[in-house]
Design a protein around this motif. Structure first.
Motif, short mmCIF file in Angstrom:
data_model
loop_
_atom_site.label_atom_id
_atom_site.label_comp_id
_atom_site.label_asym_id
_atom_site.label_seq_id
_atom_site.Cartn_x
_atom_site.Cartn_y
_atom_site.Cartn_z
N GLN A 14 17.84 83.77 91.19
CA GLN A 14 17.90 85.06 90.46
C GLN A 14 18.42 84.68 89.18
O GLN A 14 17.77 85.45 88.40
CB GLN A 14 19.09 85.80 90.91
CG GLN A 14 18.72 86.05 92.48
CD GLN A 14 19.75 87.24 92.98
OE1 GLN A 14 19.54 88.41 92.63
NE2 GLN A 14 20.87 87.27 93.87
N LEU A 15 19.58 84.36 88.97
CA LEU A 15 20.02 84.00 87.45
C LEU A 15 18.99 83.27 86.63
O LEU A 15 18.82 83.57 85.37
CB LEU A 15 21.27 83.54 87.37
CG LEU A 15 22.04 83.56 85.99
CD1 LEU A 15 22.11 84.98 85.21
CD2 LEU A 15 23.54 82.88 86.31
N ASP A 35 14.57 73.48 88.62
CA ASP A 35 15.03 73.58 89.96
C ASP A 35 15.05 72.32 90.90
O ASP A 35 14.91 71.29 90.19
CB ASP A 35 14.31 74.79 90.64
CG ASP A 35 15.19 75.73 91.65
OD1 ASP A 35 15.68 76.74 91.23
OD2 ASP A 35 15.23 75.14 92.69
N ASP A 40 17.47 67.48 90.88
CA ASP A 40 18.54 67.93 91.99
C ASP A 40 19.99 67.63 91.58
O ASP A 40 20.33 66.62 91.02
CB ASP A 40 18.13 66.87 93.04
CG ASP A 40 19.07 67.19 94.27
OD1 ASP A 40 20.08 67.78 94.38
OD2 ASP A 40 18.54 66.53 95.53
N THR A 66 24.37 79.79 97.76
CA THR A 66 24.91 81.13 97.75
C THR A 66 24.76 81.85 99.09
O THR A 66 25.00 83.15 99.05
CB THR A 66 23.95 82.02 96.78
OG1 THR A 66 22.69 81.69 97.02
CG2 THR A 66 24.34 81.31 95.20
N TYR A 129 32.44 79.82 101.23
CA TYR A 129 31.58 79.84 100.08
C TYR A 129 32.62 79.97 98.93
O TYR A 129 32.59 79.23 97.68
CB TYR A 129 30.95 81.21 99.92
CG TYR A 129 30.05 81.52 98.77
CD1 TYR A 129 29.11 80.67 97.97
CD2 TYR A 129 30.58 82.88 98.06
CE1 TYR A 129 28.48 81.33 96.86
CE2 TYR A 129 29.91 83.18 96.76
CZ TYR A 129 29.05 82.31 96.26
OH TYR A 129 28.48 82.76 95.08
N LYS A 133 33.70 77.51 95.74
CA LYS A 133 33.39 77.94 94.42
C LYS A 133 34.83 77.79 93.66
O LYS A 133 34.70 77.32 92.29
CB LYS A 133 32.81 79.44 94.35
CG LYS A 133 31.60 79.64 94.61
CD LYS A 133 30.43 79.00 94.09
CE LYS A 133 30.06 79.45 92.76
NZ LYS A 133 28.83 79.04 92.22
N1 LIG Z 1 24.11 86.26 94.38
C1 LIG Z 1 25.39 86.89 94.22
O1 LIG Z 1 25.65 87.92 94.50
C2 LIG Z 1 26.29 85.96 93.54
C3 LIG Z 1 27.67 86.78 93.36
C4 LIG Z 1 28.64 86.09 92.50
C5 LIG Z 1 28.58 84.82 92.04
N2 LIG Z 1 27.23 84.30 92.29
C6 LIG Z 1 26.95 83.02 91.48
O2 LIG Z 1 25.87 83.15 90.57
C7 LIG Z 1 25.30 81.89 90.37
C8 LIG Z 1 23.74 82.33 90.39
O3 LIG Z 1 23.43 82.94 91.80
P1 LIG Z 1 22.06 83.34 92.25
O4 LIG Z 1 21.99 84.37 93.16
O5 LIG Z 1 21.19 83.43 90.89
O6 LIG Z 1 21.57 82.10 93.17
P2 LIG Z 1 20.06 81.62 93.66
O7 LIG Z 1 19.24 83.02 93.64
O8 LIG Z 1 20.51 81.34 95.16
O9 LIG Z 1 19.67 80.53 93.25
C9 LIG Z 1 20.25 79.10 93.23
C10 LIG Z 1 18.92 78.35 92.94
O10 LIG Z 1 19.37 76.77 92.86
C11 LIG Z 1 18.55 76.31 93.79
N3 LIG Z 1 19.25 74.83 94.11
C12 LIG Z 1 19.47 74.71 95.42
N4 LIG Z 1 19.82 73.50 95.62
C13 LIG Z 1 19.58 72.84 94.26
C14 LIG Z 1 19.73 71.55 93.93
N5 LIG Z 1 20.29 70.70 94.87
N6 LIG Z 1 19.48 71.28 92.66
C15 LIG Z 1 18.82 72.18 91.85
N7 LIG Z 1 18.76 73.49 92.43
C16 LIG Z 1 19.32 73.62 93.46
C17 LIG Z 1 17.99 77.00 94.67
O11 LIG Z 1 16.94 76.85 95.32
P3 LIG Z 1 16.59 77.04 96.93
O12 LIG Z 1 16.36 78.64 96.90
O13 LIG Z 1 15.32 76.52 97.02
O14 LIG Z 1 17.96 76.85 97.61
C18 LIG Z 1 17.61 78.37 93.80
O15 LIG Z 1 16.50 78.53 93.24
C19 LIG Z 1 25.52 80.98 91.50
O16 LIG Z 1 26.43 80.34 90.76
C20 LIG Z 1 26.34 82.01 92.43
O17 LIG Z 1 27.58 81.33 93.13
C21 LIG Z 1 26.15 84.90 92.82
#
Ligand SMILES: NC(=O)c1ccc[n+]([C@@H]2O[C@H](COP(=O)([O-])OP(=O)(O)OC[C@H]3O[C@@H](n4cnc5c(N)ncnc54)[C@H](OP(=O)(O)O)[C@@H]3O)[C@@H](O)[C@H]2O)c1
Length: 289
Positions: A14-15, A35, A40, A66, A129, A133
Protein backbone atom coordinates in the motif's frame (compact mmCIF):
# COMPACT_ATOMS: atom_id res chain seq x y z
CA UNK A 1 21.96 17.66 -11.79
CA UNK A 2 22.53 15.83 -8.50
CA UNK A 3 19.72 13.34 -8.02
CA UNK A 4 18.96 11.67 -4.71
CA UNK A 5 19.23 7.90 -4.86
CA UNK A 6 16.33 6.45 -2.90
CA UNK A 7 15.70 2.75 -2.32
CA UNK A 8 12.06 1.80 -1.73
CA UNK A 9 11.48 -1.67 -0.27
CA UNK A 10 8.05 -3.33 -0.28
CA UNK A 11 7.19 -1.20 -3.33
CA UNK A 12 4.16 -3.31 -4.24
CA UNK A 13 2.47 -2.76 -0.88
CA UNK A 14 0.00 0.00 0.00
CA UNK A 15 2.58 2.55 1.09
CA UNK A 16 5.17 1.47 -1.50
CA UNK A 17 2.76 2.18 -4.36
CA UNK A 18 1.87 5.60 -2.98
CA UNK A 19 5.59 6.38 -2.58
CA UNK A 20 5.95 5.74 -6.30
CA UNK A 21 3.07 8.15 -7.04
CA UNK A 22 4.65 10.87 -4.93
CA UNK A 23 8.23 10.46 -6.18
CA UNK A 24 7.49 9.73 -9.85
CA UNK A 25 7.36 13.33 -11.00
CA UNK A 26 10.33 14.48 -8.91
CA UNK A 27 13.21 15.24 -11.26
CA UNK A 28 15.63 15.41 -8.34
CA UNK A 29 14.96 11.81 -7.38
CA UNK A 30 16.33 8.56 -8.71
CA UNK A 31 14.12 5.96 -7.01
CA UNK A 32 14.77 2.23 -7.05
CA UNK A 33 11.50 0.40 -6.43
CA UNK A 34 11.89 -3.12 -5.07
CA UNK A 35 9.60 -5.73 -3.61
CA UNK A 36 10.54 -9.23 -2.46
CA UNK A 37 11.30 -10.47 -6.02
CA UNK A 38 13.90 -7.74 -6.60
CA UNK A 39 15.17 -7.30 -3.04
CA UNK A 40 14.31 -9.63 -0.19
CA UNK A 41 14.85 -7.53 2.94
CA UNK A 42 15.80 -10.64 4.92
CA UNK A 43 18.86 -11.14 2.65
CA UNK A 44 21.76 -9.14 4.12
CA UNK A 45 24.08 -9.68 1.15
CA UNK A 46 21.44 -8.56 -1.34
CA UNK A 47 20.66 -5.43 0.70
CA UNK A 48 24.31 -4.43 0.88
CA UNK A 49 24.85 -5.13 -2.84
CA UNK A 50 21.83 -3.02 -3.74
CA UNK A 51 22.83 -0.12 -1.49
CA UNK A 52 26.45 -0.09 -2.66
CA UNK A 53 25.87 -0.64 -6.40
CA UNK A 54 23.13 2.01 -6.58
CA UNK A 55 24.94 4.47 -4.27
CA UNK A 56 21.76 4.57 -2.18
CA UNK A 57 21.47 7.65 0.05
CA UNK A 58 18.00 7.02 1.48
CA UNK A 59 16.20 3.76 2.27
CA UNK A 60 12.43 3.93 2.73
CA UNK A 61 11.36 0.63 4.25
CA UNK A 62 7.76 0.02 3.20
CA UNK A 63 8.10 -3.77 3.57
CA UNK A 64 6.77 -5.54 6.64
CA UNK A 65 4.70 -8.41 7.93
CA UNK A 66 1.31 -6.70 8.28
CA UNK A 67 -1.20 -9.53 8.79
CA UNK A 68 -2.01 -8.67 12.41
CA UNK A 69 -4.16 -11.71 13.27
CA UNK A 70 -2.11 -14.25 11.28
CA UNK A 71 0.99 -13.01 13.12
CA UNK A 72 -0.28 -14.62 16.34
CA UNK A 73 0.38 -18.07 14.82
CA UNK A 74 3.22 -17.02 12.52
CA UNK A 75 5.67 -15.57 15.01
CA UNK A 76 8.77 -16.75 13.11
CA UNK A 77 8.04 -15.01 9.81
CA UNK A 78 6.65 -11.93 11.55
CA UNK A 79 9.85 -11.63 13.62
CA UNK A 80 12.02 -12.13 10.53
CA UNK A 81 10.29 -9.33 8.63
CA UNK A 82 9.56 -6.87 11.43
CA UNK A 83 12.64 -7.32 13.64
CA UNK A 84 15.49 -9.06 11.80
CA UNK A 85 15.04 -7.37 8.41
CA UNK A 86 14.85 -3.79 9.78
CA UNK A 87 17.96 -4.64 11.83
CA UNK A 88 19.81 -5.62 8.63
CA UNK A 89 18.61 -2.46 6.86
CA UNK A 90 19.82 -0.33 9.78
CA UNK A 91 23.22 -2.08 9.79
CA UNK A 92 23.75 -1.55 6.06
CA UNK A 93 22.40 2.02 6.16
CA UNK A 94 24.69 2.93 9.07
CA UNK A 95 27.74 1.26 7.49
CA UNK A 96 27.30 3.03 4.14
CA UNK A 97 26.01 6.39 5.34
CA UNK A 98 22.52 5.94 3.93
CA UNK A 99 19.57 7.39 5.83
CA UNK A 100 16.83 4.95 6.82
CA UNK A 101 13.15 5.87 7.07
CA UNK A 102 11.22 3.03 8.69
CA UNK A 103 7.50 2.71 9.36
CA UNK A 104 6.02 1.51 12.63
CA UNK A 105 2.58 1.33 14.16
CA UNK A 106 0.13 2.52 16.81
CA UNK A 107 -0.01 -1.16 17.89
CA UNK A 108 3.22 -0.62 19.87
CA UNK A 109 0.86 0.89 22.50
CA UNK A 110 -1.64 -1.00 24.64
CA UNK A 111 -4.48 1.48 24.07
CA UNK A 112 -5.14 2.34 27.72
CA UNK A 113 -4.22 6.03 27.42
CA UNK A 114 -6.86 8.73 27.78
CA UNK A 115 -5.00 11.25 25.62
CA UNK A 116 -3.28 10.97 22.21
CA UNK A 117 -0.04 8.97 22.36
CA UNK A 118 3.21 10.93 22.22
CA UNK A 119 6.44 9.61 20.73
CA UNK A 120 8.09 9.17 24.14
CA UNK A 121 5.20 7.32 25.77
CA UNK A 122 6.35 3.84 26.85
CA UNK A 123 5.68 1.09 24.33
CA UNK A 124 3.52 -1.71 25.64
CA UNK A 125 2.28 -3.88 22.74
CA UNK A 126 -0.42 -6.49 23.25
CA UNK A 127 -0.03 -8.52 20.03
CA UNK A 128 2.76 -10.40 18.24
CA UNK A 129 2.62 -7.83 15.42
CA UNK A 130 2.93 -4.94 17.90
CA UNK A 131 5.72 -6.68 19.82
CA UNK A 132 7.77 -7.30 16.67
CA UNK A 133 7.26 -3.73 15.42
CA UNK A 134 8.38 -2.40 18.83
CA UNK A 135 11.49 -4.62 18.78
CA UNK A 136 12.24 -3.50 15.22
CA UNK A 137 12.14 0.13 16.36
CA UNK A 138 14.52 -0.55 19.29
CA UNK A 139 17.05 -2.39 17.10
CA UNK A 140 17.04 0.36 14.47
CA UNK A 141 17.59 3.13 17.00
CA UNK A 142 20.39 1.14 18.73
CA UNK A 143 22.25 0.51 15.47
CA UNK A 144 21.44 3.62 13.45
CA UNK A 145 20.16 6.42 15.73
CA UNK A 146 20.33 8.76 12.73
CA UNK A 147 17.24 6.99 11.33
CA UNK A 148 13.67 8.27 11.14
CA UNK A 149 10.85 6.04 12.37
CA UNK A 150 7.27 7.08 11.61
CA UNK A 151 4.51 5.37 13.56
CA UNK A 152 1.26 5.37 11.67
CA UNK A 153 -2.21 3.83 12.10
CA UNK A 154 -5.17 2.35 10.23
CA UNK A 155 -3.40 2.66 6.87
CA UNK A 156 -5.44 2.40 3.67
CA UNK A 157 -5.01 3.05 -0.04
CA UNK A 158 -6.72 2.10 -3.31
CA UNK A 159 -4.47 -1.01 -3.44
CA UNK A 160 -3.93 -4.16 -1.44
CA UNK A 161 -5.95 -5.42 1.48
CA UNK A 162 -7.29 -2.79 3.85
CA UNK A 163 -10.34 -1.80 5.89
CA UNK A 164 -11.71 0.69 3.35
CA UNK A 165 -11.69 -1.84 0.52
CA UNK A 166 -13.17 -4.55 2.75
CA UNK A 167 -16.01 -2.27 3.89
CA UNK A 168 -16.74 -1.22 0.29
CA UNK A 169 -16.98 -4.89 -0.74
CA UNK A 170 -19.11 -5.90 2.27
CA UNK A 171 -21.30 -2.81 1.91
CA UNK A 172 -22.10 -3.74 -1.67
CA UNK A 173 -22.76 -7.43 -0.95
CA UNK A 174 -24.44 -7.51 2.49
CA UNK A 175 -27.69 -6.20 3.87
CA UNK A 176 -26.34 -5.84 7.41
CA UNK A 177 -22.90 -5.51 8.91
CA UNK A 178 -21.65 -5.30 12.49
CA UNK A 179 -18.58 -3.13 13.12
CA UNK A 180 -16.80 -2.45 16.40
CA UNK A 181 -17.51 0.93 17.94
CA UNK A 182 -15.36 0.69 21.08
CA UNK A 183 -11.96 0.94 19.37
CA UNK A 184 -10.98 4.53 18.64
CA UNK A 185 -8.11 5.70 16.46
CA UNK A 186 -7.37 7.67 13.32
CA UNK A 187 -7.18 6.41 9.75
CA UNK A 188 -4.25 7.27 7.50
CA UNK A 189 -4.41 7.68 3.75
CA UNK A 190 -1.15 6.09 2.53
CA UNK A 191 -0.78 8.91 -0.01
CA UNK A 192 -0.59 11.47 2.82
CA UNK A 193 2.03 9.37 4.61
CA UNK A 194 4.04 9.03 1.39
CA UNK A 195 4.00 12.84 0.95
CA UNK A 196 5.30 13.29 4.48
CA UNK A 197 8.11 10.79 3.85
CA UNK A 198 9.07 12.76 0.73
CA UNK A 199 9.05 15.96 2.80
CA UNK A 200 11.55 14.45 5.25
CA UNK A 201 13.81 13.49 2.33
CA UNK A 202 13.48 16.93 0.68
CA UNK A 203 14.00 18.84 3.91
CA UNK A 204 17.24 20.84 3.95
CA UNK A 205 18.04 19.47 7.36
CA UNK A 206 17.77 15.79 8.36
CA UNK A 207 15.62 15.28 11.47
CA UNK A 208 16.32 11.86 13.02
CA UNK A 209 14.00 10.38 15.61
CA UNK A 210 10.58 8.86 16.13
CA UNK A 211 7.46 10.60 14.80
CA UNK A 212 3.72 9.99 14.82
CA UNK A 213 1.65 10.44 11.69
CA UNK A 214 -1.99 9.75 10.83
CA UNK A 215 -4.73 11.95 9.45
CA UNK A 216 -6.42 14.35 11.89
CA UNK A 217 -9.42 13.42 14.04
CA UNK A 218 -10.47 10.46 16.18
CA UNK A 219 -13.17 7.93 15.28
CA UNK A 220 -14.23 4.33 15.81
CA UNK A 221 -14.19 1.61 13.14
CA UNK A 222 -17.99 1.94 13.10
CA UNK A 223 -17.80 5.70 12.36
CA UNK A 224 -15.22 4.94 9.69
CA UNK A 225 -17.51 2.38 8.02
CA UNK A 226 -20.45 4.79 8.02
CA UNK A 227 -18.31 7.43 6.28
CA UNK A 228 -16.92 4.92 3.75
CA UNK A 229 -20.44 3.89 2.75
CA UNK A 230 -21.73 7.48 2.67
CA UNK A 231 -18.88 8.69 0.43
CA UNK A 232 -19.21 5.67 -1.88
CA UNK A 233 -23.00 6.12 -2.08
CA UNK A 234 -23.74 2.71 -0.53
CA UNK A 235 -27.26 2.86 0.91
CA UNK A 236 -28.35 -0.78 0.88
CA UNK A 237 -26.31 -2.03 3.84
CA UNK A 238 -27.46 -1.50 7.42
CA UNK A 239 -24.37 -0.97 9.62
CA UNK A 240 -24.76 -1.80 13.31
CA UNK A 241 -22.28 -0.96 16.07
CA UNK A 242 -20.91 -3.83 18.17
CA UNK A 243 -18.40 -4.31 20.98
CA UNK A 244 -14.92 -5.79 20.64
CA UNK A 245 -16.01 -8.70 22.87
CA UNK A 246 -18.70 -9.57 20.30
CA UNK A 247 -16.14 -9.68 17.47
CA UNK A 248 -13.24 -11.83 18.74
CA UNK A 249 -9.99 -11.73 16.76
CA UNK A 250 -6.73 -13.65 17.20
CA UNK A 251 -4.76 -10.49 18.04
CA UNK A 252 -5.73 -8.07 20.80
CA UNK A 253 -6.11 -4.55 19.46
CA UNK A 254 -5.75 -1.27 21.38
CA UNK A 255 -9.05 0.32 22.41
CA UNK A 256 -7.57 3.77 21.94
CA UNK A 257 -4.68 4.49 19.62
CA UNK A 258 -4.95 8.14 18.61
CA UNK A 259 -1.47 9.51 17.87
CA UNK A 260 -0.30 12.97 18.91
CA UNK A 261 1.16 14.54 15.77
CA UNK A 262 2.49 17.80 17.24
CA UNK A 263 6.13 16.81 16.69
CA UNK A 264 5.88 16.00 12.97
CA UNK A 265 3.76 19.11 12.32
CA UNK A 266 6.28 21.36 14.07
CA UNK A 267 9.31 19.67 12.46
CA UNK A 268 8.03 19.82 8.88
CA UNK A 269 5.80 22.87 9.25
CA UNK A 270 2.85 20.98 7.78
CA UNK A 271 -0.89 20.84 8.22
CA UNK A 272 -2.39 17.36 8.15
CA UNK A 273 -5.67 16.71 6.32
CA UNK A 274 -8.68 15.48 8.35
CA UNK A 275 -9.47 11.80 7.96
CA UNK A 276 -12.75 12.41 6.11
CA UNK A 277 -11.20 14.66 3.46
CA UNK A 278 -8.44 12.12 2.83
CA UNK A 279 -10.90 9.23 2.74
CA UNK A 280 -12.91 11.08 0.11
CA UNK A 281 -9.76 11.59 -1.95
CA UNK A 282 -8.98 7.86 -1.83
CA UNK A 283 -12.49 6.64 -2.69
CA UNK A 284 -12.80 9.16 -5.53
CA UNK A 285 -9.45 8.07 -6.94
CA UNK A 286 -10.71 4.45 -6.90
CA UNK A 287 -13.84 5.48 -8.82
CA UNK A 288 -11.81 7.42 -11.36
CA UNK A 289 -9.22 4.68 -11.88
N1 LIG B 1 -1.66 -1.56 7.12
C1 LIG B 1 -1.88 -0.87 8.24
O1 LIG B 1 -3.02 -0.66 8.67
C2 LIG B 1 -0.70 -0.30 9.00
C3 LIG B 1 -0.96 0.39 10.20
C4 LIG B 1 0.12 0.92 10.91
C5 LIG B 1 1.41 0.75 10.42
N2 LIG B 1 1.62 0.07 9.27
C6 LIG B 1 3.01 -0.10 8.80
O2 LIG B 1 3.15 0.63 7.58
C7 LIG B 1 4.11 -0.01 6.74
C8 LIG B 1 3.52 -0.22 5.36
O3 LIG B 1 2.36 -1.04 5.49
P1 LIG B 1 1.50 -1.50 4.22
O4 LIG B 1 0.11 -1.66 4.69
O5 LIG B 1 1.83 -0.64 3.05
O6 LIG B 1 2.10 -2.97 4.00
P2 LIG B 1 1.72 -4.01 2.86
O7 LIG B 1 0.68 -3.46 1.97
O8 LIG B 1 1.50 -5.32 3.54
O9 LIG B 1 3.07 -4.08 2.01
C9 LIG B 1 4.23 -4.71 2.43
C10 LIG B 1 4.99 -5.14 1.21
O10 LIG B 1 6.21 -5.78 1.64
C11 LIG B 1 6.36 -6.93 0.84
N3 LIG B 1 7.25 -7.91 1.45
C12 LIG B 1 6.94 -8.98 2.20
N4 LIG B 1 8.05 -9.67 2.52
C13 LIG B 1 9.08 -9.03 1.93
C14 LIG B 1 10.47 -9.28 1.89
N5 LIG B 1 11.04 -10.33 2.50
N6 LIG B 1 11.25 -8.41 1.19
C15 LIG B 1 10.71 -7.36 0.56
N7 LIG B 1 9.39 -7.08 0.56
C16 LIG B 1 8.58 -7.90 1.26
C17 LIG B 1 4.95 -7.46 0.71
O11 LIG B 1 4.85 -8.43 -0.30
P3 LIG B 1 3.68 -9.57 -0.15
O12 LIG B 1 2.39 -8.84 -0.21
O13 LIG B 1 3.96 -10.46 -1.32
O14 LIG B 1 3.92 -10.24 1.19
C18 LIG B 1 4.22 -6.17 0.37
O15 LIG B 1 4.30 -5.86 -1.00
C19 LIG B 1 4.50 -1.30 7.47
O16 LIG B 1 5.69 -1.08 8.17
C20 LIG B 1 3.38 -1.52 8.47
O17 LIG B 1 3.80 -2.24 9.60
C21 LIG B 1 0.59 -0.46 8.55
Amino acid sequence: MNKKNILITGAKGQLGREMRKVLEGDIFVNAIYTDVEELDITDDVAIEDCVVSNKVEYIVNCAAYTAVDAAESNVGLCTKLNVEAPTLLAQVAHKHGAKLIHISTDYVFDGTSCRPYREDDPMCPTSVYGLTKADGERHIMDIAPESIIIRTAWLYSPHGKNFVKTMLELGRSRETLRVVSDQVGTPTNALDLASVIASFINCEEWHPGIYHFSNEGAISWYDFTMAIHRIAGITTCHVLPCMTKDYPTAATRPHYSVLDKSKIKATLGIEIPYWEESLEQCINSMHNA
